[in-house]
Design an enzyme around this catalytic site. Structure first.
Site, PDB file in Angstrom:
ATOM      1  N   ASP A 207     -75.500  -8.878  32.200  1.00 56.22           N
ATOM      2  CA  ASP A 207     -75.926  -8.464  30.865  1.00 56.22           C
ATOM      3  C   ASP A 207     -76.089  -6.954  30.762  1.00 56.22           C
ATOM      4  O   ASP A 207     -76.439  -6.437  29.703  1.00 56.22           O
ATOM      5  CB  ASP A 207     -77.261  -9.151  30.521  1.00 56.22           C
ATOM      6  CG  ASP A 207     -77.662  -8.995  29.060  1.00 56.22           C
ATOM      7  OD1 ASP A 207     -76.770  -9.053  28.196  1.00 56.22           O
ATOM      8  OD2 ASP A 207     -78.863  -8.806  28.789  1.00 56.22           O
ATOM      9  N   SER A 231     -78.452  -8.850  22.571  1.00 51.41           N
ATOM     10  CA  SER A 231     -77.682 -10.027  22.980  1.00 51.41           C
ATOM     11  C   SER A 231     -78.112 -11.233  22.152  1.00 51.41           C
ATOM     12  O   SER A 231     -79.305 -11.463  21.943  1.00 51.41           O
ATOM     13  CB  SER A 231     -77.911 -10.325  24.467  1.00 51.41           C
ATOM     14  OG  SER A 231     -77.562  -9.215  25.262  1.00 51.41           O
ATOM     15  N   GLN A 281     -70.125 -13.183  25.870  1.00 53.77           N
ATOM     16  CA  GLN A 281     -71.388 -12.884  25.204  1.00 53.77           C
ATOM     17  C   GLN A 281     -71.116 -12.379  23.800  1.00 53.77           C
ATOM     18  O   GLN A 281     -70.124 -11.673  23.567  1.00 53.77           O
ATOM     19  CB  GLN A 281     -72.168 -11.828  25.993  1.00 53.77           C
ATOM     20  CG  GLN A 281     -73.535 -11.486  25.398  1.00 53.77           C
ATOM     21  CD  GLN A 281     -74.262 -10.436  26.205  1.00 53.77           C
ATOM     22  OE1 GLN A 281     -73.967  -9.257  26.093  1.00 53.77           O
ATOM     23  NE2 GLN A 281     -75.201 -10.875  27.033  1.00 53.77           N
TER      24      GLN A 281
END
Length: 290
Positions: A207, A231, A281
């Site tokens: 991430d 996110s 993502q």
């Protein structure tokens, strides 16, 4: 502990407060919200601690529902959805101050011999990590010295990150740039020999830079920021065993950004070009002040 890799292992070492309930620390940081990779990594630890350990995780799917508050512990509640002959499924809910901030579903699979195997080769050839400068070195080269805030951040950083393409500082440098980015990464110190720790550490790292690919055509990765990003969801598929304290290449691209959201996908390879993990993502992008 002074070694950032040791601190990461400690961060992933959850406290068990009931059979299916765990508590994780959330360090007091200057960030506005808890880093999403931390929550995802801790949630995966919680899921893995409720299995017998002989089935590695093969996929996870997660949603970031609310921003977490730094410095406040996070409780992870695990639901044992299924224990089958080959697959184990767990659902994890992350709760902070009585509010759900994150949920994750993870699937674990008993290794099998399939009888066949294939893989597309990496999309491009890149320099070895030893040939590339660290982020800190690139910033020092550009600014002459690291600002105090970046110096403190660099000392706490659990991963050594080296961008394949030099950092871009001006809008002229990003003109006509494709929405692609690639970095070499590895933990800055040994992480031990527990495969679950390595999987959760890499989940943490996944991430850190993925949404860079969305930003590259819009604004320089370094310097003043014009957009806030967060996110929204995160999915990973784990194809082969790996160690997160050995170099891996994270090749990232953004196929689309529209409607205030950007989609990014990444492929993680070892130094031999073997595909280890696939990542997708979506992130929310809003002009600052909106």
């Amino acid at each position: 502990m002074t070694n950032p890799a040791e601190r990461l292992v400690d961060l992933l070492d959850l406290e068990r407060i009931e059979v299916n309930i765990f508590r994780g620390r959330s360090p007091e940081e200057s960030l506005q919200r808890v880093f999403g990779g931390q929550v995802a990594g801790q949630a995966l630890v919680a899921a893995g601690r409720t299995t017998d350990g002989d089935r590695p995780v093969h996929s996870l799917h997660a949603y970031f529902l609310r921003p977490g508050r730094p410095g406040v512990p996070i409780v992870y509640e695990v639901e044992r959805v299924r224990d089958g002959r080959s697959f184990t499924t767990r659902r994890v809910t992350a709760v902070q101050q009585g509010r759900t901030i994150f949920n994750l579903t993870a699937s674990f699979h008993r290794p099998e011999e399939a009888g066949f195997e294939h893989q597309l080769p990496p999309a491009r050839t890149v320099p070895d990590p030893e040939q590339l400068p660290t982020i800190a070195d690139e910033v020092r080269e550009h600014l002459g010295a690291l600002p105090d805030a970046l110096e403190r951040m660099a000392r706490r950083q659990p991963f050594d990150i080296r961008y394949v393409d030099r950092l871009r500082w001006t809008h002229e440098e990003i003109e006509d740039a494709d929405p692609r980015s690639a970095v070499w990464m590895r933990a800055v110190g040994p992480l031990g020999d527990d495969p679950l720790v390595h999987t959760c550490a890499l989940t943490y790292a996944s991430d850190m830079t993925l949404l860079d690919a969305v930003r590259i055509p819009v604004e320089p990765l370094w310097g003043p920021r014009g957009f806030d990003m967060a996110s929204l969801d995160h999915a990973m598929w784990f194809h082969r065993p790996f160690r997160a304290d050995e170099w891996f290449l994270y090749d990232q691209e953004s196929p689309i950004a529209t409607g205030g959201r950007g989609l990014a996908r990444g492929r993680i390879y070892d130094r031999g070009g073997n595909l280890l993990v696939s990542v997708v993502q979506e992130g929310l992008f809003r002009p600052l002040g909106s």
